[in-house]
Design a protein around this motif. Structure first.
Motif, PDB file in Angstrom:
ATOM      1  N   ASP A 129      -1.174 -14.220  15.880  1.00 50.27           N
ATOM      2  CA  ASP A 129      -2.502 -13.607  15.847  1.00 50.27           C
ATOM      3  C   ASP A 129      -2.535 -12.386  14.943  1.00 50.27           C
ATOM      4  O   ASP A 129      -3.220 -11.400  15.229  1.00 50.27           O
ATOM      5  N   THR A 130      -1.782 -12.442  13.868  1.00 47.85           N
ATOM      6  CA  THR A 130      -1.819 -11.379  12.871  1.00 47.85           C
ATOM      7  C   THR A 130      -2.142 -11.992  11.513  1.00 47.85           C
ATOM      8  O   THR A 130      -2.012 -13.193  11.304  1.00 47.85           O
ATOM      9  N   LYS A 131      -2.553 -11.141  10.616  1.00 46.63           N
ATOM     10  CA  LYS A 131      -2.911 -11.594   9.274  1.00 46.63           C
ATOM     11  C   LYS A 131      -2.639 -10.466   8.294  1.00 46.63           C
ATOM     12  O   LYS A 131      -2.457  -9.314   8.678  1.00 46.63           O
ATOM     13  N   SER A 132      -2.585 -10.816   7.019  1.00 41.78           N
ATOM     14  CA  SER A 132      -2.434  -9.815   5.971  1.00 41.78           C
ATOM     15  C   SER A 132      -3.440 -10.116   4.876  1.00 41.78           C
ATOM     16  O   SER A 132      -3.978 -11.218   4.781  1.00 41.78           O
ATOM     17  N   TYR A 133      -3.699  -9.116   4.065  1.00 39.34           N
ATOM     18  CA  TYR A 133      -4.650  -9.249   2.980  1.00 39.34           C
ATOM     19  C   TYR A 133      -3.990  -8.872   1.663  1.00 39.34           C
ATOM     20  O   TYR A 133      -3.274  -7.877   1.587  1.00 39.34           O
ATOM     21  N   ASP A 134      -4.265  -9.640   0.617  1.00 37.19           N
ATOM     22  CA  ASP A 134      -3.838  -9.233  -0.717  1.00 37.19           C
ATOM     23  C   ASP A 134      -4.787  -8.179  -1.282  1.00 37.19           C
ATOM     24  O   ASP A 134      -4.374  -7.296  -2.033  1.00 37.19           O
ATOM     25  N   LEU A 135      -6.063  -8.282  -0.928  1.00 41.67           N
ATOM     26  CA  LEU A 135      -7.056  -7.309  -1.353  1.00 41.67           C
ATOM     27  C   LEU A 135      -7.724  -6.697  -0.132  1.00 41.67           C
ATOM     28  O   LEU A 135      -8.075  -7.411   0.812  1.00 41.67           O
ATOM     29  N   VAL A 136      -7.914  -5.395  -0.148  1.00 43.47           N
ATOM     30  CA  VAL A 136      -8.595  -4.697   0.942  1.00 43.47           C
ATOM     31  C   VAL A 136     -10.097  -4.793   0.719  1.00 43.47           C
ATOM     32  O   VAL A 136     -10.589  -4.545  -0.388  1.00 43.47           O
ATOM     33  N   GLY A 195       1.877   5.870  -3.410  1.00 40.31           N
ATOM     34  CA  GLY A 195       1.422   5.341  -4.690  1.00 40.31           C
ATOM     35  C   GLY A 195       1.355   3.838  -4.737  1.00 40.31           C
ATOM     36  O   GLY A 195       0.419   3.266  -5.314  1.00 40.31           O
ATOM     37  N   ASP A 196       2.322   3.166  -4.133  1.00 37.77           N
ATOM     38  CA  ASP A 196       2.318   1.705  -4.181  1.00 37.77           C
ATOM     39  C   ASP A 196       1.201   1.136  -3.309  1.00 37.77           C
ATOM     40  O   ASP A 196       0.613   0.108  -3.644  1.00 37.77           O
ATOM     41  N   SER A 197       0.903   1.794  -2.200  1.00 31.39           N
ATOM     42  CA  SER A 197      -0.230   1.374  -1.381  1.00 31.39           C
ATOM     43  C   SER A 197      -1.532   1.533  -2.155  1.00 31.39           C
ATOM     44  O   SER A 197      -2.369   0.622  -2.199  1.00 31.39           O
ATOM     45  N   VAL A 198      -1.700   2.695  -2.768  1.00 33.10           N
ATOM     46  CA  VAL A 198      -2.915   2.957  -3.538  1.00 33.10           C
ATOM     47  C   VAL A 198      -3.072   1.925  -4.649  1.00 33.10           C
ATOM     48  O   VAL A 198      -4.185   1.470  -4.950  1.00 33.10           O
ATOM     49  N   ARG A 199      -1.956   1.533  -5.237  1.00 39.04           N
ATOM     50  CA  ARG A 199      -1.974   0.562  -6.344  1.00 39.04           C
ATOM     51  C   ARG A 199      -2.721  -0.716  -5.963  1.00 39.04           C
ATOM     52  O   ARG A 199      -3.463  -1.284  -6.780  1.00 39.04           O
ATOM     53  N   THR A 200      -2.545  -1.173  -4.741  1.00 35.40           N
ATOM     54  CA  THR A 200      -3.211  -2.411  -4.337  1.00 35.40           C
ATOM     55  C   THR A 200      -4.513  -2.160  -3.597  1.00 35.40           C
ATOM     56  O   THR A 200      -5.399  -3.012  -3.608  1.00 35.40           O
ATOM     57  N   ILE A 201      -4.645  -1.002  -2.968  1.00 34.39           N
ATOM     58  CA  ILE A 201      -5.840  -0.739  -2.164  1.00 34.39           C
ATOM     59  C   ILE A 201      -7.023  -0.293  -3.013  1.00 34.39           C
ATOM     60  O   ILE A 201      -8.158  -0.712  -2.797  1.00 34.39           O
ATOM     61  N   ILE A 202      -6.768   0.557  -3.994  1.00 31.69           N
ATOM     62  CA  ILE A 202      -7.875   1.113  -4.780  1.00 31.69           C
ATOM     63  C   ILE A 202      -8.365   0.145  -5.848  1.00 31.69           C
ATOM     64  O   ILE A 202      -9.493   0.253  -6.337  1.00 31.69           O
ATOM     65  N   ASN A 203      -7.546  -0.804  -6.227  1.00 38.50           N
ATOM     66  CA  ASN A 203      -7.879  -1.739  -7.295  1.00 38.50           C
ATOM     67  C   ASN A 203      -8.967  -2.711  -6.842  1.00 38.50           C
ATOM     68  O   ASN A 203      -8.862  -3.318  -5.772  1.00 38.50           O
ATOM     69  N   THR A 204     -10.003  -2.853  -7.636  1.00 37.57           N
ATOM     70  CA  THR A 204     -11.082  -3.778  -7.287  1.00 37.57           C
ATOM     71  C   THR A 204     -10.734  -5.230  -7.602  1.00 37.57           C
ATOM     72  O   THR A 204     -11.541  -6.129  -7.362  1.00 37.57           O
ATOM     73  N   ALA A 227      -7.137  -8.199  -8.313  1.00 35.11           N
ATOM     74  CA  ALA A 227      -5.747  -8.504  -7.977  1.00 35.11           C
ATOM     75  C   ALA A 227      -4.799  -7.826  -8.955  1.00 35.11           C
ATOM     76  O   ALA A 227      -5.195  -7.441 -10.063  1.00 35.11           O
ATOM     77  N   GLU A 228      -3.513  -7.701  -8.554  1.00 35.91           N
ATOM     78  CA  GLU A 228      -2.555  -7.007  -9.413  1.00 35.91           C
ATOM     79  C   GLU A 228      -2.250  -7.791 -10.682  1.00 35.91           C
ATOM     80  O   GLU A 228      -1.688  -7.240 -11.630  1.00 35.91           O
ATOM     81  N   ASP A 229      -2.642  -9.058 -10.735  1.00 30.99           N
ATOM     82  CA  ASP A 229      -2.426  -9.862 -11.940  1.00 30.99           C
ATOM     83  C   ASP A 229      -3.752 -10.346 -12.529  1.00 30.99           C
ATOM     84  O   ASP A 229      -3.814 -11.384 -13.186  1.00 30.99           O
ATOM     85  N   THR A 245       1.227  -7.063 -16.469  1.00 31.18           N
ATOM     86  CA  THR A 245       1.394  -5.794 -17.179  1.00 31.18           C
ATOM     87  C   THR A 245       0.054  -5.228 -17.609  1.00 31.18           C
ATOM     88  O   THR A 245      -0.243  -4.043 -17.388  1.00 31.18           O
ATOM     89  N   ARG A 246      -0.768  -6.050 -18.227  1.00 31.27           N
ATOM     90  CA  ARG A 246      -2.058  -5.589 -18.731  1.00 31.27           C
ATOM     91  C   ARG A 246      -2.968  -5.150 -17.587  1.00 31.27           C
ATOM     92  O   ARG A 246      -3.727  -4.173 -17.737  1.00 31.27           O
ATOM     93  N   ALA A 247      -2.888  -5.835 -16.470  1.00 40.61           N
ATOM     94  CA  ALA A 247      -3.706  -5.447 -15.320  1.00 40.61           C
ATOM     95  C   ALA A 247      -3.279  -4.078 -14.794  1.00 40.61           C
ATOM     96  O   ALA A 247      -4.127  -3.238 -14.461  1.00 40.61           O
ATOM     97  N   GLN A 248      -1.982  -3.826 -14.738  1.00 37.45           N
ATOM     98  CA  GLN A 248      -1.500  -2.533 -14.258  1.00 37.45           C
ATOM     99  C   GLN A 248      -1.844  -1.412 -15.244  1.00 37.45           C
ATOM    100  O   GLN A 248      -2.162  -0.290 -14.839  1.00 37.45           O
ATOM    101  N   HIS A 249      -1.816  -1.701 -16.524  1.00 34.18           N
ATOM    102  CA  HIS A 249      -2.203  -0.700 -17.507  1.00 34.18           C
ATOM    103  C   HIS A 249      -3.679  -0.331 -17.373  1.00 34.18           C
ATOM    104  O   HIS A 249      -4.058   0.847 -17.481  1.00 34.18           O
ATOM    105  N   ALA A 250      -4.499  -1.331 -17.136  1.00 34.27           N
ATOM    106  CA  ALA A 250      -5.926  -1.060 -16.944  1.00 34.27           C
ATOM    107  C   ALA A 250      -6.148  -0.184 -15.720  1.00 34.27           C
ATOM    108  O   ALA A 250      -7.001   0.716 -15.719  1.00 34.27           O
ATOM    109  N   LEU A 251      -5.365  -0.418 -14.674  1.00 33.18           N
ATOM    110  CA  LEU A 251      -5.476   0.393 -13.463  1.00 33.18           C
ATOM    111  C   LEU A 251      -5.029   1.822 -13.727  1.00 33.18           C
ATOM    112  O   LEU A 251      -5.673   2.778 -13.265  1.00 33.18           O
ATOM    113  N   VAL A 252      -3.946   2.007 -14.465  1.00 38.09           N
ATOM    114  CA  VAL A 252      -3.477   3.356 -14.798  1.00 38.09           C
ATOM    115  C   VAL A 252      -4.570   4.128 -15.538  1.00 38.09           C
ATOM    116  O   VAL A 252      -4.820   5.309 -15.244  1.00 38.09           O
TER     117      VAL A 252
END
Length: 368
Positions: free
Chosen positions: A117-124, A251-260, A262-264, A339-346
């Motif tokens: 009865d648990t779940k995870s999310y790739d995007l918040v 920082g790693d949490s923010v990397r996936t949480i703040i991004n509108t 996916a990381e790729d 790589t390009r997605a992470q650069h755009a986020l930076v």
């Protein structure tokens, strides 16, 4: 290492070596992790626990006994601190009393109790989820803040060491073993332009301004399990728990949480910042972590928010230059896409740095 499909007889032998208090009726591939292979083991008793069987990637984690000793120490410590034990990963040892099994092919296996009865999310998608994720990782660090750091060893040395990552990156460019460097010159320039600024956390640590902590080191949001009401239940994927700086986890949490996106995300125009989610995560994190953080650590959190997507881009591009030998890929250009997605986020983070830093400061002040 590609995901393996095991014949029924072999997987049955592996399962039977573990002290699982249940009759297992099936084993099926589970999850989407980049590194290890995971199978869900179904219990014949529908009311009983299911389990997760995992093949540890010993090409990534070269010292499996050390890794499993870390995991055993950390989960035992967490169980002592969390009275119910329900929100902590539970290892199932082998019948020989070891926390892992090495099979005849040299592969390493382990078993966890599956948290139902648990779940995870790739995007918040909600502030509630972000807040709960912040609480989960803040609490995780706080619970481990009194564990002797010398007991926990490095499972992947230099994992978030930006100097090490940049050195490997430059070596990959110099060798250019796959003749890809000339096609990624803009991405190479992006990294080189920011290399010095991105070394600030490491330099602060070397100078003694930031204390080493026992941290998770891989705090993607999908490493938090939540219940049906999106309340955090457990932090998972503890293979990279080792000494590091608090800002790495933030920082790693923010990397996936703040991004509108996916990381790729292939369409980098879709990559933006969800500032309300950042604020909610920061509120949850500092609510729990304020019990042990120093002012210098709080000041370093925004630097971690910049560093982690940057360092991830360095790792992705290095792997691309070396022929995609580390991360699992779904297409020949997947690591370049990442790589390009992470650069755009930076870039987005740099453009909004003052506002984000203000949120951290204002939230911290509420807990003083």
């Amino acid at each position: 290492m590609d995901h393996i499909s095991l014949p029924g007889e072999k997987i049955s032998r592996i399962i039977s070596a573990f002290d699982i208090p249940a009759e297992i009726t099936s084993a099926s591939p589970f999850g989407s992790g980049h590194i290890n292979d995971t199978y869900r083991l179904t219990n014949e008793d529908l009311l009983g626990d299911d389990y997760l069987l995992q093949r540890i990637n010993h090409h990534v984690f070269r010292d499996v006994p050390l890794l499993m000793n870390n995991l055993d120490i950390v989960t035992r410590h967490l169980k002592e601190k969390v009275a119910s034990g329900k929100n902590v990963l539970t290892l199932i040892g082998t019948k020989a009393g070891k926390p892992y099994l090495q099979d005849e092919d040299g592969n390493y296996w382990r078993v966890f109790v599956f948290l139902k009865d648990t779940k995870s999310y790739d995007l918040v998608t909600s502030e509630k989820q972000a807040y709960e994720g912040g609480k989960a990782f803040g609490s995780f660090q706080a619970l481990l803040s009194d564990l002797d750091i010398h007991l926990i060893k490095y499972t992947i040395p230099d994992f978030h060491n930006i100097e090490f990552r940049l050195n490997n990156f430059e070596k990959a460019i110099a060798s250019d073993s796959c003749n890809r460097a000339s096609s990624v010159e803009p991405e190479i320039a992006f990294i080189r332009q920011r290399a010095k600024a991105m070394s600030e956390i490491l330099e602060m640590g070397k100078a003694g301004f930031l204390p080493l902590r026992i941290v998770h080191n891989d705090t993607k949001f999908n490493n938090v399990l939540l219940d049906s009401h999106d309340n955090a239940q457990c932090v998972i994927d503890l293979d990279t728990v080792m000494p590091g700086f608090a800002a790495y986890d933030f920082g790693d949490s923010v990397r996936t949480i703040i991004n509108t996106a996916a990381e790729d995300e292939a369409d980098t125009i879709r990559i933006g910042l969800n500032v309300p989610l950042f604020a909610a995560y920061t509120r949850g994190y500092l609510q729990e972590a304020q019990t042990f953080l120093t002012q210098a650590e709080v000041d370093s959190l925004i630097k971690g928010a910049l560093l982690l997507p940057f360092i991830q881009s360095v790792r992705f591009l290095t792997d691309y230059l070396e022929g995609d030998v580390y991360f699992k890929i779904h297409s020949p250009g997947h690591n370049l896409q990442r790589t390009r997605a992470q650069h755009a986020l930076v870039v987005k983070l740099e453009e909004n740095l003052a506002a984000l830093e203000g949120i951290i400061f204002e939230t911290w002040q509420q807990y003083q």
